[in-house]
Design an enzyme around this catalytic site. Structure first.
Site, PDB file in Angstrom:
ATOM      1  N   ARG A   8       1.025  -1.420  -0.153  1.00 34.25           N
ATOM      2  CA  ARG A   8      -0.043   0.077   0.050  1.00 34.25           C
ATOM      3  C   ARG A   8       1.039   1.353  -0.041  1.00 34.25           C
ATOM      4  O   ARG A   8       2.040   1.090   0.824  1.00 34.25           O
ATOM      5  CB  ARG A   8      -0.897   0.011   1.357  1.00 34.25           C
ATOM      6  N   HIS A   9       0.681   2.088  -0.870  1.00 35.12           N
ATOM      7  CA  HIS A   9       1.317   3.378  -1.051  1.00 35.12           C
ATOM      8  C   HIS A   9       1.775   4.081   0.486  1.00 35.12           C
ATOM      9  O   HIS A   9       0.799   3.872   1.166  1.00 35.12           O
ATOM     10  CB  HIS A   9       0.880   4.553  -1.886  1.00 35.12           C
ATOM     11  N   ASN A  15      -4.567  10.880   4.137  1.00 40.30           N
ATOM     12  CA  ASN A  15      -4.813   9.741   5.105  1.00 40.30           C
ATOM     13  C   ASN A  15      -4.875  10.505   6.504  1.00 40.30           C
ATOM     14  O   ASN A  15      -5.308   9.778   7.316  1.00 40.30           O
ATOM     15  CB  ASN A  15      -3.448   8.934   4.887  1.00 40.30           C
ATOM     16  N   GLN A  21      -9.700   9.290  -0.458  1.00 36.83           N
ATOM     17  CA  GLN A  21      -8.983   9.758  -1.802  1.00 36.83           C
ATOM     18  C   GLN A  21      -9.420   8.897  -3.151  1.00 36.83           C
ATOM     19  O   GLN A  21      -9.866   9.993  -4.085  1.00 36.83           O
ATOM     20  CB  GLN A  21      -7.490   9.288  -1.772  1.00 36.83           C
ATOM     21  N   ARG A  58       0.439   9.259  -5.466  1.00 39.81           N
ATOM     22  CA  ARG A  58       1.003   8.426  -4.199  1.00 39.81           C
ATOM     23  C   ARG A  58       1.500   7.164  -4.261  1.00 39.81           C
ATOM     24  O   ARG A  58       2.370   6.892  -3.679  1.00 39.81           O
ATOM     25  CB  ARG A  58      -0.320   8.809  -3.382  1.00 39.81           C
ATOM     26  N   GLU A  82      -6.651   2.940  -7.785  1.00 41.95           N
ATOM     27  CA  GLU A  82      -7.517   3.023  -6.747  1.00 41.95           C
ATOM     28  C   GLU A  82      -8.919   2.932  -7.263  1.00 41.95           C
ATOM     29  O   GLU A  82      -9.192   3.475  -8.550  1.00 41.95           O
ATOM     30  CB  GLU A  82      -7.386   4.058  -5.774  1.00 41.95           C
ATOM     31  N   HIS A 139      -3.419   0.552  -3.647  1.00 42.84           N
ATOM     32  CA  HIS A 139      -4.143   1.556  -2.753  1.00 42.84           C
ATOM     33  C   HIS A 139      -4.994   0.309  -1.924  1.00 42.84           C
ATOM     34  O   HIS A 139      -5.063  -0.791  -2.216  1.00 42.84           O
ATOM     35  CB  HIS A 139      -4.925   2.262  -3.391  1.00 42.84           C
TER      36      HIS A 139
END
Length: 197
Positions: A8-9, A15, A21, A58, A82, A139
């Protein structure tokens, strides 16, 4: 055997604020950059065939920071972008529950479409690296859906449980994807529970 490490980024300001997002193209914050570097260090002791990333900034920046350390090919794949959450993007949890108590967001990507594009992306990667070890930077919603609904698992995987910079491992055996490890965070020096999606 094909093995994918799903990363996951790193963290973003959204966040930290608990804002959804989706396809909104946000940047890593300073902690997110540090998390990406810590992922790179944790992954550097293994042999990897390639790193594949969502095109959103991201994720792409997270992948770039990992690639700088590992020196392996970096590929962009739209299939791992995402999920779109439509009109709910930019809202906090409280705002979303007030506006959409049923959690059905207008104009969001359907689960059927999400699964279709993820299966296509996984099949394409598996065909290109039939016995490879590939890092996939994506994501929270994408990875969570993949692990919870598209893989065989011996562990309970709760919804909304991936922290930024976490790593999960899946392997393809006998035509079926299996979850090996989930939401690994031992490599991270700092993360927040609000970093969950």
């Amino acid at each position: 055997m094909t093995e994918f490490c799903l990363v996951r980024h790193g963290e973003t300001e959204w966040n930290q604020l608990g804002m959804l997002q989706g396809r909104t193209d946000t940047e890593l914050d300073d902690n997110g950059i540090q998390q990406a570097k810590e992922c790179a260090k944790a992954l550097s002791g293994q042999q990897w065939s390639a790193i594949v990333t969502s095109p959103l900034r991201r994720a792409y920046r997270t992948a770039e920071l990992i690639q700088e350390q590992l020196q392996i090919p970096l590929l962009e794949m739209d299939g791992f972008i995402e999920r779109s959450f439509g009109t709910a993007e930019g809202m906090t949890v409280e705002e979303r529950l007030t506006a959409y108590p049923d959690r059905i967001y207008p104009q969001q990507e359907t689960e059927a479409h999400l699964e279709q594009r993820l299966r296509a992306a996984l099949n394409k990667l598996q065909a290109e690296y039939p016995h490879g070890h590939v890092i996939v930077v994506s994501h929270g919603a994408v990875i969570n859906y993949l692990l919870r609904t598209m893989c065989t698992r011996d562990m309970e995987i709760p919804r909304h449980s991936l922290v930024n910079g976490s790593m999960s491992m899946i392997t393809l055996r006998d035509g079926t994807w299996h979850v090996q490890d989930f939401n690994m965070t031992h490599h991270l020096s700092h993360y927040k529970e609000i970093g969950k999606m």
